[in-house]
Design a protein around this motif. Structure first.
Motif, mmCIF file in Angstrom:
data_model
loop_
_atom_site.group_PDB
_atom_site.id
_atom_site.type_symbol
_atom_site.label_atom_id
_atom_site.label_comp_id
_atom_site.label_asym_id
_atom_site.label_seq_id
_atom_site.Cartn_x
_atom_site.Cartn_y
_atom_site.Cartn_z
ATOM 1 N N ASP A 6 0.836 -1.191 0.000
ATOM 2 C CA ASP A 6 0.000 0.000 0.000
ATOM 3 C C ASP A 6 0.879 1.252 0.000
ATOM 4 O O ASP A 6 2.107 1.185 0.027
ATOM 5 C CB ASP A 6 -0.989 -0.021 1.159
ATOM 6 N N GLU A 7 0.255 2.420 -0.020
ATOM 7 C CA GLU A 7 0.988 3.687 -0.096
ATOM 8 C C GLU A 7 1.850 3.940 1.145
ATOM 9 O O GLU A 7 2.919 4.529 1.040
ATOM 10 C CB GLU A 7 0.024 4.851 -0.305
ATOM 11 N N GLU A 8 1.410 3.502 2.308
ATOM 12 C CA GLU A 8 2.195 3.700 3.529
ATOM 13 C C GLU A 8 3.533 2.957 3.447
ATOM 14 O O GLU A 8 4.580 3.480 3.820
ATOM 15 C CB GLU A 8 1.403 3.231 4.751
ATOM 16 N N LEU A 38 10.413 -14.648 7.102
ATOM 17 C CA LEU A 38 10.835 -13.662 6.124
ATOM 18 C C LEU A 38 11.363 -12.436 6.851
ATOM 19 O O LEU A 38 10.747 -11.950 7.795
ATOM 20 C CB LEU A 38 9.675 -13.258 5.224
ATOM 21 N N VAL A 39 12.512 -11.946 6.409
ATOM 22 C CA VAL A 39 13.141 -10.773 7.008
ATOM 23 C C VAL A 39 13.146 -9.668 5.961
ATOM 24 O O VAL A 39 13.537 -9.884 4.813
ATOM 25 C CB VAL A 39 14.585 -11.092 7.455
ATOM 26 N N VAL A 40 12.722 -8.474 6.367
ATOM 27 C CA VAL A 40 12.687 -7.319 5.476
ATOM 28 C C VAL A 40 13.767 -6.338 5.927
ATOM 29 O O VAL A 40 13.811 -5.936 7.088
ATOM 30 C CB VAL A 40 11.298 -6.636 5.520
ATOM 31 N N LEU A 41 14.641 -5.962 4.990
ATOM 32 C CA LEU A 41 15.732 -5.030 5.259
ATOM 33 C C LEU A 41 15.615 -3.864 4.296
ATOM 34 O O LEU A 41 15.294 -4.051 3.123
ATOM 35 C CB LEU A 41 17.085 -5.726 5.077
ATOM 36 N N LEU A 42 15.891 -2.663 4.777
ATOM 37 C CA LEU A 42 15.722 -1.477 3.947
ATOM 38 C C LEU A 42 17.028 -1.035 3.295
ATOM 39 O O LEU A 42 17.413 0.129 3.363
ATOM 40 C CB LEU A 42 15.115 -0.348 4.785
ATOM 41 N N PHE A 43 17.704 -1.974 2.651
ATOM 42 C CA PHE A 43 18.904 -1.662 1.882
ATOM 43 C C PHE A 43 19.125 -2.734 0.833
ATOM 44 O O PHE A 43 18.491 -3.780 0.846
ATOM 45 C CB PHE A 43 20.140 -1.498 2.777
ATOM 46 N N LYS A 44 20.052 -2.458 -0.086
ATOM 47 C CA LYS A 44 20.370 -3.376 -1.167
ATOM 48 C C LYS A 44 21.287 -4.477 -0.641
ATOM 49 O O LYS A 44 22.217 -4.201 0.110
ATOM 50 C CB LYS A 44 21.069 -2.597 -2.278
ATOM 51 N N LEU A 75 3.529 -6.920 1.224
ATOM 52 C CA LEU A 75 4.314 -6.102 2.144
ATOM 53 C C LEU A 75 3.344 -5.169 2.855
ATOM 54 O O LEU A 75 2.539 -4.497 2.207
ATOM 55 C CB LEU A 75 5.371 -5.283 1.384
ATOM 56 N N GLN A 76 3.426 -5.135 4.182
ATOM 57 C CA GLN A 76 2.516 -4.277 4.944
ATOM 58 C C GLN A 76 3.191 -3.772 6.206
ATOM 59 O O GLN A 76 4.184 -4.334 6.653
ATOM 60 C CB GLN A 76 1.232 -5.019 5.268
ATOM 61 N N MET A 77 2.647 -2.704 6.747
ATOM 62 C CA MET A 77 3.170 -2.119 7.971
ATOM 63 C C MET A 77 2.587 -2.867 9.167
ATOM 64 O O MET A 77 1.400 -3.169 9.201
ATOM 65 C CB MET A 77 2.813 -0.636 8.067
ATOM 66 N N LYS A 78 3.443 -3.151 10.137
ATOM 67 C CA LYS A 78 3.030 -3.801 11.386
ATOM 68 C C LYS A 78 3.502 -2.943 12.552
ATOM 69 O O LYS A 78 4.489 -2.232 12.449
ATOM 70 C CB LYS A 78 3.661 -5.187 11.516
ATOM 71 N N GLY A 79 2.842 -3.061 13.670
ATOM 72 C CA GLY A 79 3.227 -2.316 14.862
ATOM 73 C C GLY A 79 2.531 -0.965 14.935
ATOM 74 O O GLY A 79 1.610 -0.677 14.181
ATOM 75 N N PHE A 80 3.022 -0.113 15.833
ATOM 76 C CA PHE A 80 2.421 1.203 16.012
ATOM 77 C C PHE A 80 3.489 2.207 16.413
ATOM 78 O O PHE A 80 4.538 1.854 16.960
ATOM 79 C CB PHE A 80 1.299 1.151 17.061
ATOM 80 N N GLY A 81 3.211 3.484 16.127
ATOM 81 C CA GLY A 81 4.118 4.561 16.507
ATOM 82 C C GLY A 81 5.522 4.372 15.956
ATOM 83 O O GLY A 81 5.714 4.033 14.796
ATOM 84 N N ILE A 86 8.066 -2.793 8.357
ATOM 85 C CA ILE A 86 7.496 -3.474 7.187
ATOM 86 C C ILE A 86 7.648 -4.965 7.385
ATOM 87 O O ILE A 86 8.719 -5.454 7.760
ATOM 88 C CB ILE A 86 8.212 -3.032 5.904
ATOM 89 N N SER A 87 6.573 -5.693 7.151
ATOM 90 C CA SER A 87 6.646 -7.154 7.220
ATOM 91 C C SER A 87 6.235 -7.730 5.871
ATOM 92 O O SER A 87 5.538 -7.093 5.086
ATOM 93 C CB SER A 87 5.747 -7.701 8.335
ATOM 94 N N ALA A 88 6.698 -8.945 5.605
ATOM 95 C CA ALA A 88 6.391 -9.608 4.333
ATOM 96 C C ALA A 88 5.716 -10.949 4.614
ATOM 97 O O ALA A 88 6.027 -11.626 5.592
ATOM 98 C CB ALA A 88 7.682 -9.840 3.545
ATOM 99 N N ALA A 89 4.805 -11.321 3.737
ATOM 100 C CA ALA A 89 4.127 -12.608 3.812
ATOM 101 C C ALA A 89 3.924 -13.132 2.400
ATOM 102 O O ALA A 89 3.553 -12.371 1.503
ATOM 103 C CB ALA A 89 2.787 -12.472 4.521
ATOM 104 N N VAL A 90 4.207 -14.407 2.191
ATOM 105 C CA VAL A 90 3.979 -15.011 0.875
ATOM 106 C C VAL A 90 2.617 -15.695 0.881
ATOM 107 O O VAL A 90 2.158 -16.190 1.895
ATOM 108 C CB VAL A 90 5.097 -16.005 0.500
#
Length: 91
Positions: A6-8, A38-44, A75-81, A86-90
């Motif tokens: 999504d946009e978030e 699944l692990v999501v990392l914000l880099f190449k 891919l979706q946002m999890k948690g709060f504040g 970002i979490s991933a699910a297949v």
């Protein structure tokens, strides 16, 4: 592979450099069942031979090759504040 987000999620990735890596973490033990997460990392990733690049607009998503066998990833946002991630699910 189709990747849904999504946009978030897109805004979070753009704010961190337009790159996201999804990899499989496997934990094996002699005394307990194996665990795959699944692990999501914000880099190449450093070792690009193990990943496939999927471009969605201006965002590059690097998916570890064993995960390409799946049809769809969400891919979706999890948690709060400040604990949002970002979490991933297949599927």
């Amino acid at each position: 592979m189709l990747i849904e987000m999504d946009e978030e999620v897109k805004e979070r990735i753009r704010s961190k450099g337009n790159q996201l890596t999804v990899q499989l973490l496997e934990v094996r033990s002699c005394c307990a069942p194996d665990v795959q997460e699944l692990v999501v990392l914000l880099f190449k990733p450093k070792n690009m031979q193990q990943y496939h690049e999927i471009t969605i607009g201006d965002i590059s998503v690097y998916v570890q090759k064993p995960l390409l066998l799946k049809e769809k990833m969400a891919l979706q946002m999890k948690g709060f504040g400040i604990f949002k991630r970002i979490s991933a699910a297949v599927k």
